[in-house]
Design a protein around this motif. Structure first.
Motif, PDB file in Angstrom:
ATOM      1  N   GLU B 298       0.845  -1.204   0.000  1.00  0.00           N
ATOM      2  CA  GLU B 298       0.000   0.000   0.000  1.00  0.00           C
ATOM      3  C   GLU B 298       0.874   1.245   0.000  1.00  0.00           C
ATOM      4  N   ARG B 299       1.890   1.233   0.864  1.00  0.00           N
ATOM      5  CA  ARG B 299       2.761   2.408   0.971  1.00  0.00           C
ATOM      6  C   ARG B 299       3.642   2.564  -0.273  1.00  0.00           C
ATOM      7  N   HIS B 300       4.188   1.424  -0.769  1.00  0.00           N
ATOM      8  CA  HIS B 300       4.984   1.496  -2.001  1.00  0.00           C
ATOM      9  C   HIS B 300       4.172   2.148  -3.116  1.00  0.00           C
ATOM     10  N   CYS B 301       2.913   1.710  -3.248  1.00  0.00           N
ATOM     11  CA  CYS B 301       2.071   2.210  -4.346  1.00  0.00           C
ATOM     12  C   CYS B 301       1.757   3.688  -4.177  1.00  0.00           C
ATOM     13  N   SER B 302       1.362   4.101  -2.959  1.00  0.00           N
ATOM     14  CA  SER B 302       0.974   5.500  -2.796  1.00  0.00           C
ATOM     15  C   SER B 302       2.193   6.405  -2.906  1.00  0.00           C
ATOM     16  N   ASN B 303       3.328   5.991  -2.347  1.00  0.00           N
ATOM     17  CA  ASN B 303       4.549   6.788  -2.497  1.00  0.00           C
ATOM     18  C   ASN B 303       4.974   6.875  -3.962  1.00  0.00           C
ATOM     19  N   GLY B 304       4.891   5.735  -4.655  1.00  0.00           N
ATOM     20  CA  GLY B 304       5.327   5.701  -6.057  1.00  0.00           C
ATOM     21  C   GLY B 304       4.490   6.637  -6.912  1.00  0.00           C
ATOM     22  N   LEU B 305       3.185   6.572  -6.713  1.00  0.00           N
ATOM     23  CA  LEU B 305       2.299   7.421  -7.532  1.00  0.00           C
ATOM     24  C   LEU B 305       2.512   8.899  -7.200  1.00  0.00           C
ATOM     25  N   ALA B 306       2.657   9.219  -5.912  1.00  0.00           N
ATOM     26  CA  ALA B 306       2.865  10.617  -5.523  1.00  0.00           C
ATOM     27  C   ALA B 306       4.155  11.156  -6.140  1.00  0.00           C
ATOM     28  N   LEU B 307       5.188  10.344  -6.154  1.00  0.00           N
ATOM     29  CA  LEU B 307       6.457  10.789  -6.731  1.00  0.00           C
ATOM     30  C   LEU B 307       6.332  10.959  -8.254  1.00  0.00           C
ATOM     31  N   ALA B 308       5.617  10.020  -8.886  1.00  0.00           N
ATOM     32  CA  ALA B 308       5.426  10.108 -10.342  1.00  0.00           C
ATOM     33  C   ALA B 308       4.657  11.389 -10.682  1.00  0.00           C
ATOM     34  N   GLU B 309       3.629  11.680  -9.900  1.00  0.00           N
ATOM     35  CA  GLU B 309       2.830  12.892 -10.159  1.00  0.00           C
ATOM     36  C   GLU B 309       3.681  14.146  -9.966  1.00  0.00           C
ATOM     37  N   GLU B 404      18.826   9.405 -21.081  1.00  0.00           N
ATOM     38  CA  GLU B 404      18.111  10.282 -20.142  1.00  0.00           C
ATOM     39  C   GLU B 404      17.277   9.488 -19.129  1.00  0.00           C
ATOM     40  N   VAL B 405      17.246   8.147 -19.275  1.00  0.00           N
ATOM     41  CA  VAL B 405      16.307   7.348 -18.476  1.00  0.00           C
ATOM     42  C   VAL B 405      16.846   7.106 -17.056  1.00  0.00           C
ATOM     43  N   VAL B 406      16.005   7.389 -16.072  1.00  0.00           N
ATOM     44  CA  VAL B 406      16.322   7.088 -14.678  1.00  0.00           C
ATOM     45  C   VAL B 406      15.213   6.178 -14.157  1.00  0.00           C
ATOM     46  N   ARG B 407      15.592   5.099 -13.481  1.00  0.00           N
ATOM     47  CA  ARG B 407      14.580   4.184 -12.933  1.00  0.00           C
ATOM     48  C   ARG B 407      14.551   4.309 -11.417  1.00  0.00           C
ATOM     49  N   LEU B 408      13.333   4.397 -10.885  1.00  0.00           N
ATOM     50  CA  LEU B 408      13.175   4.460  -9.434  1.00  0.00           C
ATOM     51  C   LEU B 408      12.400   3.250  -8.935  1.00  0.00           C
ATOM     52  N   SER B 409      12.808   2.732  -7.779  1.00  0.00           N
ATOM     53  CA  SER B 409      11.979   1.788  -7.038  1.00  0.00           C
ATOM     54  C   SER B 409      11.691   2.513  -5.732  1.00  0.00           C
ATOM     55  N   VAL B 410      10.460   2.985  -5.595  1.00  0.00           N
ATOM     56  CA  VAL B 410      10.157   3.877  -4.480  1.00  0.00           C
ATOM     57  C   VAL B 410       9.888   3.060  -3.213  1.00  0.00           C
ATOM     58  N   GLY B 411      10.521   3.440  -2.135  1.00  0.00           N
ATOM     59  CA  GLY B 411      10.420   2.722  -0.871  1.00  0.00           C
ATOM     60  C   GLY B 411       9.270   3.217  -0.002  1.00  0.00           C
ATOM     61  N   ILE B 412       9.364   2.910   1.284  1.00  0.00           N
ATOM     62  CA  ILE B 412       8.228   3.188   2.172  1.00  0.00           C
ATOM     63  C   ILE B 412       8.541   4.320   3.153  1.00  0.00           C
ATOM     64  N   GLU B 413       9.525   5.169   2.800  1.00  0.00           N
ATOM     65  CA  GLU B 413       9.851   6.305   3.664  1.00  0.00           C
ATOM     66  C   GLU B 413       8.717   7.344   3.626  1.00  0.00           C
ATOM     67  N   CYS B 414       8.882   8.479   4.342  1.00  0.00           N
ATOM     68  CA  CYS B 414       7.910   9.582   4.273  1.00  0.00           C
ATOM     69  C   CYS B 414       7.945  10.146   2.860  1.00  0.00           C
ATOM     70  N   VAL B 415       6.782  10.218   2.238  1.00  0.00           N
ATOM     71  CA  VAL B 415       6.773  10.625   0.828  1.00  0.00           C
ATOM     72  C   VAL B 415       7.259  12.061   0.662  1.00  0.00           C
ATOM     73  N   GLU B 416       6.966  12.930   1.664  1.00  0.00           N
ATOM     74  CA  GLU B 416       7.406  14.324   1.508  1.00  0.00           C
ATOM     75  C   GLU B 416       8.938  14.425   1.548  1.00  0.00           C
ATOM     76  N   ASP B 417       9.580  13.514   2.294  1.00  0.00           N
ATOM     77  CA  ASP B 417      11.045  13.518   2.308  1.00  0.00           C
ATOM     78  C   ASP B 417      11.601  13.085   0.955  1.00  0.00           C
ATOM     79  N   LEU B 418      10.960  12.084   0.353  1.00  0.00           N
ATOM     80  CA  LEU B 418      11.426  11.599  -0.951  1.00  0.00           C
ATOM     81  C   LEU B 418      11.253  12.683  -2.008  1.00  0.00           C
ATOM     82  N   ILE B 419      10.100  13.347  -1.965  1.00  0.00           N
ATOM     83  CA  ILE B 419       9.828  14.399  -2.947  1.00  0.00           C
ATOM     84  C   ILE B 419      10.831  15.542  -2.781  1.00  0.00           C
ATOM     85  N   ALA B 420      11.061  15.952  -1.523  1.00  0.00           N
ATOM     86  CA  ALA B 420      12.001  17.053  -1.274  1.00  0.00           C
ATOM     87  C   ALA B 420      13.394  16.673  -1.768  1.00  0.00           C
TER      88      ALA B 420
END
Ligand SMILES: Cc1ncc(COP(=O)(O)O)c(C=O)c1O
Lengths: 165, 430
Positions: B298-309, B404-420
């Motif tokens: 659940e957290r991987h998915c919500s963090n991943g989508l928030a970062l993609a957006e 130019e391609v960068v691949r991310l595997s987004v973890g379960i940290e605080c999403v605002e920290d990842l975005i920042a």
């Protein structure tokens, strides 16, 4: 017939199968093979190991024994009590075998994997005999009493209790 | 979602299935059975085990209690009949095909796959005489026209590499059914929490359990899960399962074991001979990982989508490939097959090409630069300077690994920290 007796033959509950395997003590196996490499022989050996009294029935092997048990030619010749009949015979023979099972007082009529005959099931159930089709008692025993999980199979058993060994 | 159990739902089964209290000690956490071999009760018991007349343990290359607990747990969560755990995801791909293939036979393989799988199937399989026919993941017609009388299986990734791609599973199922061959689905990127391929009619599922299932990047492993639905009995295409096995006294797996045949064969023959068994320690780590799979996904998915957006709107980003974005060509398929989210692996294009890609991964502070995915920690990879660096520029672009391609595997940290963090690194590009 009470509602509780209506069984869904596409999808047995674990309790239905567990009750059967716990309540029967003697099992006649119709079509039991003297060839130890055949599935019926595997099932017989396994059920004996689990403490059931197993009675082989095979009209082609009369006079022989399997695991020290005499082979009977047919169900009506069996001189011991039979709680359950398990058949390794083509589905079309099932109605006759169901009637024979009723006559000898069996409480359960079981048809092996790949076998299904709804007419046989009705004959047995109308006489108060429980029916299982297209299942194997060896696999079901192993599944419900813990051993099948040893081989990585999905047993469907969820428990937080310590299983008796 | 598939009804996995008459009484319990997915999260309950993730915690409890396969790992009941230890029968001998009552240990509540499933024990690590760190042993190579098991004592036989007597000679007859040994014979019963070797003849496959009784289930039980002989030697840990074939089966081990801790490994079996993991197999049961994952078979349960995928709605399958049984599982065979392996030493890695790659080993799972080999073991999945081993009962089906023979020299000269063909497996049809989708082209959007983990690069390592393309190597394994395209090159190393040739040494077994197995022929992989690559077809276009996005064009079901290309699967259909690749079918021949030598086809023995079809292999695809469900949510596919290099991230953000969704396969139209139902269409491929129809083609496999029509051809009378099993469909094998690599469900690594989705996990059974997001999708259960067997529910859509696939026959076999494989995983690299190294990823989201173990979840913390600490244990290599793989698994093969069988639906139990494919008709092997009397099927001449699959002699391993439908004809007498000389090594087991002429036993026919599909006759003796019914719908358990494929999984029995994989333990009794495939693992016995190829030896790519999962270790009890790794199975134990993965067993514990799977208990928290629903929460983590659940957290991987919500963090991943928030970062993609967030990235989609960033001035230094050219494009983002994530199936959860409305702009994605896979958005509709994603909603159909992955209603609870499309995972956390995706890629994006950074403005400024190769140099910017390098600078970005050197400027981030929370994203680890590793060639893995599905870890609690966020991971970053720049394929053209690492996994794909041996390819020409054209080959890199064709395999979705342009400069130019960068691949991310987004973890379960605080999403605002990842975005920042990604924001400061992108702004730092100049
Ligand atoms: C989708 C997919 N399948 C298979 C593999 C291979 O798994 P492993 O690295 O565990 O061998 C990987 C990862 O590396 C993967 O991402």
């Amino acid at each position: 017939m009470p509602d509780s007796f209506i069984v869904n033959h596409d999808n047995y509950t674990d309790n239905y199968i567990r009750d059967i395997l716990r309540s029967v003590h003697s099992i006649a196996i119709v079509g039991a093979s003297i060839n130890w490499k055949r599935p019926s022989n595997f099932v017989m050996k396994y059920l004996i190991q689990k403490g059931y009294r197993v009675i082989p029935v095979n009209k082609n092997s009369v006079g022989d024994q399997i695991y020290g048990r005499n082979i009977y030619p047919d169900l009506s010749s069996v001189k011991e009590t039979v709680d359950m009949v398990d058949i390794f015979r083509p589905s079309k023979e099932a109605p006759q075998l169901a009637e024979n099972s009723i006559l000898i007082g069996a409480k359960v009529f079981w048809m092996q994997l790949e076998l299904r005959n709804d007419r046989a099931a009705k004959i047995a159930e109308d006489a108060g005999v429980k029916v299982v089709m297209n299942r194997c008692p060896k696999i079901e025993y192993a599944r419900l009493f813990g051993e099948l999980g040893w081989s990585g199979f999905n047993t469907g058993v969820i428990s937080v209790k310590k299983r008796r060994t | 979602m598939l009804k996995l159990h008459p009484n319990y739902g997915f999260n309950t089964l993730a915690v409890h299935s396969g790992s009941a209290p230890d029968p001998s000690t009552g240990a509540r956490t499933f024990p690590i059975y760190q042993t190579a071999a098991y004592v036989f009760d007597d000679a007859d018991h040994a014979a019963s085990l070797y003849n496959l007349q009784s289930p039980g343990f002989i030697y840990s290359r074939l089966a081990n209690p801790t490994v079996a607990a993991l197999e049961e747990k994952l078979a349960t969560l995928e709605g399958g009949r049984g599982g065979t755990a392996t030493s890695s995801g790659h080993a799972a791909e080999i073991i999945a095909l081993f009962p089906l293939m023979a020299p000269g036979m063909e497996v049809i393989v989708a082209d959007k796959l983990y690069g390592g799988t393309i190597n394994l199937m395209g090159k190393s399989f040739q040494k077994f005489g197995w022929k992989a026919i690559f077809v276009d993941t996005e064009d079901p017609e290309s699967f259909q026209s690749a079918i021949t009388d030598k086809t023995r299986a079809i292999f695809i990734e469900n949510l596919a590499n290099p991230g953000g791609i969704v396969t139209d599973l139902e269409e491929i199922v129809k083609i496999a059914n029509g051809a009378g061959v099993p469909l094998i689905v690599d469900n690594t990127l989705a996990t059974p929490f997001l999708s259960q391929p067997l529910e859509w009619g696939a026959d076999i599922v494989v995983h690299s359990t190294t990823k989201y299932l173990s979840g913390q990047g600490n244990a290599l492993g793989g698994i093969v899960i069988d639906s139990g639905n494919f008709p092997w009995l009397g099927n001449q295409k699959y002699p391993s399962l439908s004809s007498p096995s000389a090594e087991y006294n002429g036993l026919i797996f599909s006759e003796t074991f019914g719908d358990l045949a494929y999984t029995m064969y994989n333990h009794a023959v495939s693992l016995r001979d190829l030896g790519c068994t999962q270790s009890p320690m790794n199975a134990w780590l993965t067993l514990n990982g799977v208990e928290t799979l629903p929460l983590r996904m659940e957290r991987h998915c919500s963090n991943g989508l928030a970062l993609a957006e967030f990235l989609e709107k960033h001035q230094n980003v050219e494009w983002v490939s994530h199936a959860g974005l409305k702009s994605s060509p896979y958005f509709k398929l994603g909603k159909k097959y992955f209603p609870n989210g499309t995972g956390s692996l995706f890629s994006f294009g950074v403005k400024g090409g190769y140099e910017s890609g390098i600078k970005l991964l050197e400027s981030v502070e929370l994203f680890s630069h590793v060639a893995n995915l599905g870890d609690t920690r966020s991971l970053i990879l720049h394929p053209s300077s690492t996994t794909h660096r041996q390819l020409t520029k054209d080959q890199q672009i064709a395999s979705g690994a342009g400069p130019e391609v960068v691949r991310l595997s987004v973890g379960i940290e605080c999403v605002e920290d990842l975005i920042a963090d990604i924001d400061q690194a992108l702004n730092n590009l100049r």
